[in-house]
Design an enzyme around this catalytic site. Structure first.
Site, PDB file in Angstrom:
ATOM      1  N   LYS A 223       0.464  -0.789  -0.055  1.00  0.00           N
ATOM      2  CA  LYS A 223      -0.021   0.080  -0.032  1.00  0.00           C
ATOM      3  C   LYS A 223       0.527   1.390   0.221  1.00  0.00           C
ATOM      4  O   LYS A 223       1.672   1.319   0.902  1.00  0.00           O
ATOM      5  CB  LYS A 223      -1.066   0.173   1.314  1.00  0.00           C
ATOM      6  CG  LYS A 223      -1.379   1.630   1.300  1.00  0.00           C
ATOM      7  CD  LYS A 223      -3.020   1.254   2.176  1.00  0.00           C
ATOM      8  CE  LYS A 223      -3.733   2.699   2.294  1.00  0.00           C
ATOM      9  NZ  LYS A 223      -5.019   2.245   3.793  1.00  0.00           N
ATOM     10  N   LYS A 276      -2.124  -1.055  -3.684  1.00  0.00           N
ATOM     11  CA  LYS A 276      -2.475   0.050  -3.544  1.00  0.00           C
ATOM     12  C   LYS A 276      -2.001   0.779  -3.839  1.00  0.00           C
ATOM     13  O   LYS A 276      -1.082   1.081  -3.252  1.00  0.00           O
ATOM     14  CB  LYS A 276      -3.250  -0.714  -3.213  1.00  0.00           C
ATOM     15  CG  LYS A 276      -4.388   0.860  -2.548  1.00  0.00           C
ATOM     16  CD  LYS A 276      -5.592   0.622  -0.635  1.00  0.00           C
ATOM     17  CE  LYS A 276      -5.906   1.743  -0.605  1.00  0.00           C
ATOM     18  NZ  LYS A 276      -6.530   1.848   1.044  1.00  0.00           N
TER      19      LYS A 276
HETATM   20  C1  PBG Z   1      -7.012   3.650   5.579  1.00  0.00           C
HETATM   21  C2  PBG Z   1      -7.102   3.150   4.108  1.00  0.00           C
HETATM   22  C3  PBG Z   1      -6.844   4.105   2.581  1.00  0.00           C
HETATM   23  C4  PBG Z   1      -8.448   3.902   1.864  1.00  0.00           C
HETATM   24  C5  PBG Z   1      -8.557   2.476   2.636  1.00  0.00           C
HETATM   25  N1  PBG Z   1      -8.237   2.277   3.418  1.00  0.00           N
HETATM   26  C6  PBG Z   1      -7.166   5.652   3.022  1.00  0.00           C
HETATM   27  C7  PBG Z   1      -6.087   6.100   3.710  1.00  0.00           C
HETATM   28  O1  PBG Z   1      -5.151   4.809   4.077  1.00  0.00           O
HETATM   29  O2  PBG Z   1      -5.518   6.938   4.129  1.00  0.00           O
HETATM   30  C8  PBG Z   1      -7.476   4.168   1.004  1.00  0.00           C
HETATM   31  C9  PBG Z   1      -9.144   3.692  -0.078  1.00  0.00           C
HETATM   32  C10 PBG Z   1      -9.714   5.037  -1.676  1.00  0.00           C
HETATM   33  O3  PBG Z   1      -8.750   5.861  -1.439  1.00  0.00           O
HETATM   34  O4  PBG Z   1     -10.538   4.025  -2.137  1.00  0.00           O
HETATM   35  N2  PBG Z   1      -6.908   2.279   6.238  1.00  0.00           N
END
Ligand code: PBG
Length: 355
Positions: A223, A276
């Site tokens: 991520k 992601k």
């Molecule tokens: C937070 C989380 C995020 C997303 C999924 N879980 C945002 C972040 O890490 O700040 C993003 C999902 C998206 O942008 O569609 N744990």
């Protein structure tokens, strides 16, 4: 000029008895015409290397407190925050459409947030209640839950903060307990999105120790610290209160590191690993796909959705075609499953089109 090119050069264009010693079959134009396989819709379908089906999709859901509430999200047109009663109905529709799973996120009121994410462990909290209600109403539905502290954190960070730093091991402890509480509520998969080190192994051990051997883990393994999460943070009001998430989410410059993270999560017991964001990271999906054996998920994040929506609103792009082309790109890159805000729209398109 190669020998076959020399031979070909001396031949009339449609001389069928020519022999090409090195390459008896594949001798190039005009014998080879790629366009033959593209001549009609049916032919293109027949030879398509990748396809989309309803079970490719995981649909994210933003759940809020209250009843009969459906709130628009300004940066995510046509996507809503839903109170649980409406979310359950929505989930039932998605299940009937054949969508693989729902991925639940909750929006927690400011008054319930603290540094330790205490509310995340509340057995009667919004997430736990949501899981119970959904499994009751639609038992066959695969319910996945987001595991991270940010919706519950007064700092908006995915872990516990001490002296301005996000500390790892204590956070992992809370995440493991949070996962067990989701499993107890009936979650089919927990989906840790926090990027703390070692959390997959700890969550796996905690699930086993608490007699939840069948609860899966979909690990957000690679991520990235991405600007494309902006609209999601609007949706949940979960932007970090200070700094950014770069000390735990990955640097967009790296791909070997993504493979290493995914391999570690696989070894620690992840059932699915995830990359992601999605579209700007198709190379990462491919690299991970080639180096792990578990299924690979990709998250087509909020900013990717918002970009297509915005361009379509301006009349600059065809929304449906852009959606389908992007989703197919995930499959081509090697994603087995796609978490996407397009899930319902894509499935409705796929099930109505009969070519
Ligand atoms: C937070 C989380 C995020 C997303 C999924 N879980 C945002 C972040 O890490 O700040 C993003 C999902 C998206 O942008 O569609 N744990």
């Amino acid at each position: 000029m190669s020998r076959s090119e020399r031979l070909l050069a001396g031949q009339p264009k449609f001389f069928f008895t020519m022999t090409i010693p090195e390459h008896p079959v594949t001798s190039g134009f005009p014998l080879i015409r790629g366009r033959r396989n593209r001549l009609s819709e049916r032919r293109r379908k027949m030879v398509a290397e990748h396809r989309l089906t309803p079970s490719d999709f995981i649909a994210p859901m933003f759940i809020i407190e209250g009843k009969e509430r459906k709130e628009p999200i300004s940066s995510m047109p046509d996507y809503y925050r839903l109170s649980l009663d409406l979310a359950v109905r929505q989930a039932a529709v998605w299940y009937e459409l054949g969508i693989a799973a729902v991925l639940l996120f909750v929006m927690v009121p400011e008054s319930k947030k603290d540094n330790e994410g205490t509310e995340a462990l509340n057995e009667n909290g919004l997430m736990q209640t949501a899981v119970k209600k959904m499994k009751e109403a639609v038992p066959g539905l695969t319910v996945m839950t987001d595991v991270a502290l940010d919706p519950y954190s007064s700092f908006g960070h995915d872990g516990i903060v001490r002296d301005g730093r996000i500390i790892n091991d204590e956070s992992v402890d809370v995440l493991a307990r949070m996962s067990v509480s989701h499993a107890r509520a009936g979650a089919d998969f927990v989906a840790p999105s926090d990027m703390m080190d070692g959390r997959i192994g700890e969550i796996r051990r905690a699930l086993e120790a608490n007699a939840f051997p069948d609860t899966g883990i979909m690990a957000y393994s690679a991520k990235y610290a991405s600007v494309f999460y902006g609209p999601f943070r609007d949706a949940l009001d979960s932007a970090p209160g200070f700094g950014d998430k770069k000390t735990y989410q990955m640097d967009p410059a790296n791909v070997r590191e993504a493979v290493r993270e995914a391999q570690m999560d696989e070894a620690e017991g992840a059932d699915i690993v995830m990359v992601k964001p999605g579209l700007p990271y198709l190379d990462v999906i491919r690299a991970v796909r080639e180096q792990v054996q578990v299924p690979v998920a990709a998250y087509n994040v909020s900013g990717e959705y918002a970009m297509i929506k915005a361009a379509a609103e301006k009349g600059w792009i065809d929304e449906e075609a852009a959606m389908l082309e992007s989703l197919l790109a995930f499959r081509r890159a090697g994603a087995d499953v796609i978490a996407t805000y397009w899930a319902e729209k894509a499935v409705r398109y796929l099930t109505k089109s009969r070519v």
